[in-house]
Design an enzyme around this catalytic site. Structure first.
Site, PDB file in Angstrom:
ATOM      1  N   ASP A 138      40.953  36.488  40.611  1.00 42.76           N
ATOM      2  CA  ASP A 138      39.992  37.639  40.309  1.00 42.76           C
ATOM      3  C   ASP A 138      40.356  38.920  39.647  1.00 42.76           C
ATOM      4  O   ASP A 138      40.641  39.922  40.379  1.00 42.76           O
ATOM      5  CB  ASP A 138      39.188  37.932  41.604  1.00 42.76           C
ATOM      6  CG  ASP A 138      37.744  38.654  41.335  1.00 42.76           C
ATOM      7  OD1 ASP A 138      37.564  38.828  39.909  1.00 42.76           O
ATOM      8  OD2 ASP A 138      37.138  38.864  42.288  1.00 42.76           O
ATOM      9  N   TRP A 139      40.767  38.656  38.580  1.00 45.38           N
ATOM     10  CA  TRP A 139      41.316  40.151  37.636  1.00 45.38           C
ATOM     11  C   TRP A 139      40.099  40.729  36.909  1.00 45.38           C
ATOM     12  O   TRP A 139      39.723  39.973  36.076  1.00 45.38           O
ATOM     13  CB  TRP A 139      42.346  39.554  36.739  1.00 45.38           C
ATOM     14  CG  TRP A 139      42.974  40.526  35.736  1.00 45.38           C
ATOM     15  CD1 TRP A 139      42.601  41.795  35.979  1.00 45.38           C
ATOM     16  CD2 TRP A 139      43.800  40.544  34.862  1.00 45.38           C
ATOM     17  NE1 TRP A 139      43.079  42.738  34.890  1.00 45.38           N
ATOM     18  CE2 TRP A 139      44.185  41.543  34.205  1.00 45.38           C
ATOM     19  CE3 TRP A 139      44.768  39.208  34.386  1.00 45.38           C
ATOM     20  CZ2 TRP A 139      45.286  41.762  33.422  1.00 45.38           C
ATOM     21  CZ3 TRP A 139      45.810  39.243  33.651  1.00 45.38           C
ATOM     22  CH2 TRP A 139      45.816  40.743  32.726  1.00 45.38           C
ATOM     23  N   GLU A 140      39.473  41.864  37.230  1.00 47.42           N
ATOM     24  CA  GLU A 140      38.608  42.429  36.748  1.00 47.42           C
ATOM     25  C   GLU A 140      38.892  43.657  36.224  1.00 47.42           C
ATOM     26  O   GLU A 140      38.867  44.772  36.656  1.00 47.42           O
ATOM     27  CB  GLU A 140      37.421  42.722  37.702  1.00 47.42           C
ATOM     28  CG  GLU A 140      36.971  41.503  38.674  1.00 47.42           C
ATOM     29  CD  GLU A 140      35.971  41.705  39.424  1.00 47.42           C
ATOM     30  OE1 GLU A 140      35.104  42.643  39.124  1.00 47.42           O
ATOM     31  OE2 GLU A 140      35.480  40.947  40.324  1.00 47.42           O
ATOM     32  N   TYR A 141      39.201  43.737  34.713  1.00 43.39           N
ATOM     33  CA  TYR A 141      39.154  42.385  33.855  1.00 43.39           C
ATOM     34  C   TYR A 141      40.294  42.790  32.935  1.00 43.39           C
ATOM     35  O   TYR A 141      40.839  43.868  32.735  1.00 43.39           O
ATOM     36  CB  TYR A 141      37.843  42.445  32.905  1.00 43.39           C
ATOM     37  CG  TYR A 141      36.530  42.093  33.635  1.00 43.39           C
ATOM     38  CD1 TYR A 141      36.484  40.775  34.026  1.00 43.39           C
ATOM     39  CD2 TYR A 141      35.895  43.118  34.160  1.00 43.39           C
ATOM     40  CE1 TYR A 141      35.396  40.538  34.752  1.00 43.39           C
ATOM     41  CE2 TYR A 141      34.650  42.943  34.695  1.00 43.39           C
ATOM     42  CZ  TYR A 141      34.317  41.470  35.137  1.00 43.39           C
ATOM     43  OH  TYR A 141      33.097  41.291  36.094  1.00 43.39           O
TER      44      TYR A 141
END
Length: 365
Positions: A138-141
């Site tokens: 979950d790489w935001e962003y």
């Protein structure tokens, strides 16, 4: 005899086709469990879900290996241990990152083969150590096209490492999933960029577009933060899902996000109460809190057909959110688009599993 063999072969192929179709049609009904919530893993009603994510672990900003805090070292084995004993059983995934993580750490991590390898190996070690069924990013962003290009390399190398580990250990391969922006291409806090759709198609089991937070405290008017449709703009779930499919990501590899919380505003004029009313955004409430607020304050509750969402108001207080009716419609939309399923952010925000239960039923019926 030849004709009998042909008939038997045709029957076998038909049976395999039916099995394959049944396997492909199994919906992903997922939810994230934030490790800092009050709801214990042992109380999760697994009858409404197929996959539960542990949220979150973070990579060390220097070594890029996963950090296991003292709290994590207690909660991780409890999480997988409890859920593996539940009936029905669910798959567990270890999610890495989250909205509060430093996206620059991920940017540095994906920038070289050595750092990507250190990260990948650590995720596999930790996932296997605690008995997870998969890993989730979950790489935001990603900030620009270079980040996106490096993300494609990460997906490729991660999947190769997972395949290799599975073959070596003789265990079922760990799933590889990724939470992503609601649209495949976007321009937020940086230049225009697009996710590596071909790498996703080839290497990732599914991606989870976060179809919420379209509106909030950064705006001066009320809005539905998970609108299914919005004829006035491109900020909606229906708009966001389409470019993913056009970019070449199979619809079955898209798992649509749904929120178990709403966003709140203070109206400038208590007599102007619709969507788009002048207001100051000021926070969030869980679905459980919203239900209680509406009852205790005798709030007016409205269903907005255009966006397929609810809002309530009393005095100058205004809340935009999802309830049973809108969630049913959104889940049916996901099914009509042949998506892989849906996920919720987050466990601990529902009220007596009302939304979770109705979403599961809406998909099955």
């Amino acid at each position: 005899m030849a004709s009998v063999r042909i008939i038997l072969s045709l029957l076998l192929l038909a049976a395999l086709g039916i099995i394959a179709q049944c396997g492909a049609s199994r919906a992903i009904k997922a939810a994230y469990w934030p490790s800092d919530v009050e709801i214990p893993a042992s109380s999760i009603d697994t009858s409404h879900f197929t996959h539960i994510y542990y949220a979150f672990l973070l990579p060390d900003p220097t070594t890029f290996r996963l950090n296991e805090t003292v709290s994590d070292q207690t909660k991780l084995p409890e999480f997988t241990g409890m859920l593996q004993k539940r009936k029905p059983a669910v798959n567990t995934l270890l999610s890495i990152g989250g909205g509060k993580s430093d996206r620059n750490v991920f940017s540095r991590m994906v920038n070289s083969s050595e750092t990507r390898t250190a990260f990948i190996n650590s995720t596999i070690e930790v996932a296997r150590k605690y008995g997870f069924d998969g890993v989730d990013l979950d790489w935001e962003y990603p900030a620009d096209e270079r980040d996106m290009s490096n993300l494609a390399l990460l997906y490729k190398e991660w999947r190769k490492a997972l395949d290799k580990e599975s073959k070596r250990s003789g265990r079922i391969r760990l799933l590889l999933t990724s939470a992503v922006y609601y649209a495949s291409g976007f321009q937020v806090d940086g230049p225009p960029r697009s996710y590596p759709s071909q790498a996703i198609r080839k290497y990732v089991d599914w991606v989870s577009p976060m179809c919420f937070d379209y509106h909030g405290s950064w705006e001066n008017f009320t809005g539905e933060h998970s609108a299914l449709y919005d004829p006035k703009s491109n900020i909606s779930t229906s708009y966001g899902i389409s470019p993913w499919i056009r970019a070449g990501v199979p619809s079955r590899k898209l798992v649509m996000g749904l929120p178990l919380y709403g966003r709140t505003w203070t109206l400038q004029n208590p007599n102007v109460t619709g969507i788009g009313a002048p207001a100051v955004g000021n926070g969030t409430l869980t679905y459980e809190q919203i239900v209680e607020f509406n009852v205790q304050n005798h709030a007016a509750v409205k269903f907005d057909e255009e966006s397929v969402s609810y809002y309530s108001y009393v005095g100058v207080s205004w809340i935009g959110y999802d309830d049973v009716g809108s969630v049913r419609r959104k889940v049916r939309f996901a099914r009509s688009q042949r998506l892989g399923g849906y996920f919720f952010w987050a466990l601990g925000q529902d009220k007596n599993w009302i939304i979770s239960r109705q979403a599961s039923r809406a998909w099955d019926h």
